[in-house]
Design a protein around this motif. Structure first.
Motif, mmCIF file in Angstrom:
data_model
loop_
_atom_site.group_PDB
_atom_site.id
_atom_site.type_symbol
_atom_site.label_atom_id
_atom_site.label_comp_id
_atom_site.label_asym_id
_atom_site.label_seq_id
_atom_site.Cartn_x
_atom_site.Cartn_y
_atom_site.Cartn_z
ATOM 1 N N ARG A 188 0.796 -1.353 -0.067
ATOM 2 C CA ARG A 188 -0.120 0.178 -0.090
ATOM 3 C C ARG A 188 0.722 1.323 -0.058
ATOM 4 N NH1 ARG A 188 -5.602 -0.317 1.393
ATOM 5 N NH2 ARG A 188 -6.211 -2.036 0.610
ATOM 6 N N ARG A 189 1.992 1.486 0.661
ATOM 7 C CA ARG A 189 2.770 2.292 0.891
ATOM 8 C C ARG A 189 4.039 2.324 0.010
ATOM 9 N NH1 ARG A 189 -1.333 3.610 2.891
ATOM 10 N NH2 ARG A 189 -1.556 4.467 4.839
ATOM 11 N N GLY A 190 4.405 1.241 -0.875
ATOM 12 C CA GLY A 190 5.510 1.523 -1.949
ATOM 13 C C GLY A 190 6.636 1.340 -1.055
ATOM 14 N N LEU A 191 6.619 0.657 0.254
ATOM 15 C CA LEU A 191 7.951 0.272 0.938
ATOM 16 C C LEU A 191 8.868 -0.692 0.221
ATOM 17 C CD1 LEU A 191 6.311 0.386 4.525
ATOM 18 C CD2 LEU A 191 7.076 2.453 2.846
ATOM 19 N N ARG A 192 10.142 -0.277 0.737
ATOM 20 C CA ARG A 192 11.219 -1.362 0.253
ATOM 21 C C ARG A 192 11.498 -2.068 1.603
ATOM 22 N NH1 ARG A 192 15.012 -2.064 -3.780
ATOM 23 N NH2 ARG A 192 16.971 -2.957 -3.012
ATOM 24 N N VAL A 193 11.167 -3.354 1.661
ATOM 25 C CA VAL A 193 11.543 -4.306 2.964
ATOM 26 C C VAL A 193 12.775 -4.985 2.802
ATOM 27 C CG1 VAL A 193 10.595 -5.678 4.657
ATOM 28 C CG2 VAL A 193 9.070 -4.084 3.644
ATOM 29 N N GLU A 194 13.857 -4.753 3.296
ATOM 30 C CA GLU A 194 15.092 -5.382 3.064
ATOM 31 C C GLU A 194 15.347 -6.419 4.221
ATOM 32 O OE1 GLU A 194 17.486 -1.591 0.906
ATOM 33 O OE2 GLU A 194 18.176 -2.624 2.826
#
Length: 451
Positions: free
Chosen positions: A46-52
């Motif tokens: 939804r937020r366009g996050l990059r989760v590494e």
């Protein structure tokens, strides 16, 4: 689907279980952790996050420049969030389970329309982790001094590391053009703090001979400024460290005959005053005690007097929804507090006093800038913070607090208002300003509201 990125170094703060019991403890709640994992995927989408993830993996593709949530210990993160929600999210940061190269950008993305992060049909799950504020932190007369001391009595030297020379710990007002956000530096803060103080004193019409009460001394700059106008000031605080330094600063400025600082709860205020000024103190009062707070303002205000407040605010619906929720900020930063709405302030004053809200000016983006400068200075001076005896868990806690607050103002989840209250039937007049200050006081990105 996962992709690979270079692995990042894992922060490993040493957590003292005696000092930080809930940060040291990693819960074991597999079902709730599974729910947290699903919500993380939803938030990333939804937020366009990059989760590494560890080992160079990425949870899902994200656009270039996307805010980054870097998970160093995914299991601990998910179990903490699963058990404690946003409190667990904050404790996980304190423990070093996650990080971000741009903490404000990440928190801003998460704070934008936060109600959409949880699917409507699963919001009942909130009851699994939402806590109520503990009774021992309720801002009663018996508890308030301890609540205040937990924050403001940490160390005067700590606050001096990131505040400007005025030692003002509230939003500044920066000079702006009609449509341009400020590009402020730390060197601009002192003048911007004086601009804020002067506007409040103008709202309250503080001048030669004015009898003024200040509720919430801080480190004395507003009292000094009012005394410099020829006012006679009584200022109240419950912070012993602030009391000592404020008295020292007032004496050093030669204003001890005009400004007196007392260690006193607002409920015990005595006397009659032409003006009452209070800066970002109402947030510490707590919703159950707003009637007492406004009744005190009404009781001590002389006929024809004026009350000028500066208050952090939030939209009324959000305030109501969160008013009985124990948050990470309440647990670790400001115990016993509650951010009001402008509507709540107006209604409380109207129901319990003769005071009426006659002016409300919004300056939220100015607080975002103030917080940015504090956060940058706090981070730059991390070694000096450590030298004062504050461990890495504390430093990470304060970095998160400052970034979280900045994100709140950048998204509009939080706002800042300067408010004028007068007695029933009184009308407001334009705020007195000199021609050279009119442009400086124009709010950017805010609006003037007249109830």
């Amino acid at each position: 689907m996962t992709t690979t990125v270079p692995p990042a170094a894992t922060p490993t703060p040493s957590v003292d279980p005696a000092r930080w019991p809930d940060v040291a403890r990693v819960p074991d709640v597999p079902l709730r952790a599974a729910v947290a994992a699903r919500l993380l995927r939803r938030a990333a989408s939804r937020r366009g996050l990059r989760v590494e993830l560890p080992g160079g993996r990425v949870l899902r593709p994200a656009p270039a420049g996307a805010p980054v949530l870097r998970l160093h210990r995914p299991r601990a993160f998910l179990h903490r969030v699963g058990e404690g929600g946003l409190i667990g999210f904050g404790e996980s940061y304190q423990a070093g389970d996650w990080d971000s190269p741009d903490l404000v950008a990440l928190l801003t993305a998460l704070a934008t329309a936060p109600e959409t992060l949880v699917p409507t049909g699963t919001r009942w799950l909130r009851r699994l982790y939402v806590q109520r504020p503990p009774d021992e932190e309720l801002s009663t007369a018996a508890n308030t001094r301890r609540n205040v001391g937990r924050h403001y009595d940490l160390s005067n030297d700590l606050f001096a590391l990131f505040l400007d020379p005025t030692m003002s710990y509230s939003a500044a007002l920066f000079p702006t053009g009609a449509a341009h956000a400020p590009l402020a530096t730390h060197d601009d803060l002192a003048a911007a703090q004086h601009r804020k103080i002067d506007r409040l004193l103008d709202l309250a019409r503080v001048g030669p001979g004015t009898r003024m009460l200040e509720i919430g001394t801080g480190w004395g700059e507003l009292a000094l400024r009012a005394a410099g106008r020829g006012a006679h000031v009584v200022s109240l605080t419950l912070s012993e460290q602030q009391l000592v330094l404020a008295r020292q600063r007032i004496a050093a400025a030669g204003q001890a005959d005009r400004a007196e600082v007392r260690l006193c709860d607002y409920r015990a205020a005595e006397g009659q005053y032409d003006a009452v000024v209070s800066v970002e103190m109402i947030e510490a009062v707590g919703r159950p005690f707003w009637p007492d707070y406004f009744a005190t303002l009404d009781r001590v205000l002389a006929p024809g007097g004026r009350v000028a407040l500066q208050a952090i605010t939030m939209p009324h619906g959000r305030m109501v929804a969160s008013s009985r929720t124990y948050t990470w900020i309440l647990k670790y930063i400001f115990p016993g507090g509650q951010i009001p709405s402008v509507r709540a302030i107006e209604e409380s004053a109207t129901r319990h006093t003769r005071l009426r809200l006659t002016r409300a000016d919004a300056y939220g983006p100015h607080y975002a800038e103030t917080l940015r400068l504090w956060r940058e200075r706090f981070t730059e001076r991390s070694p000096q913070v450590a030298a004062l005896g504050f461990d890495e868990v504390f430093r990470r806690m304060w970095e998160l607090y400052l970034a979280h607050s900045e994100a709140g103002f950048r998204t509009g989840y939080l706002d800042l208002h300067q408010l004028l209250l007068t007695r029933d039937g009184a009308t407001d007049a334009p705020v007195p300003t000199s021609p050279s200050r009119r442009e400086e006081q124009r709010p950017f990105g805010g609006k003037e509201e007249r109830p």
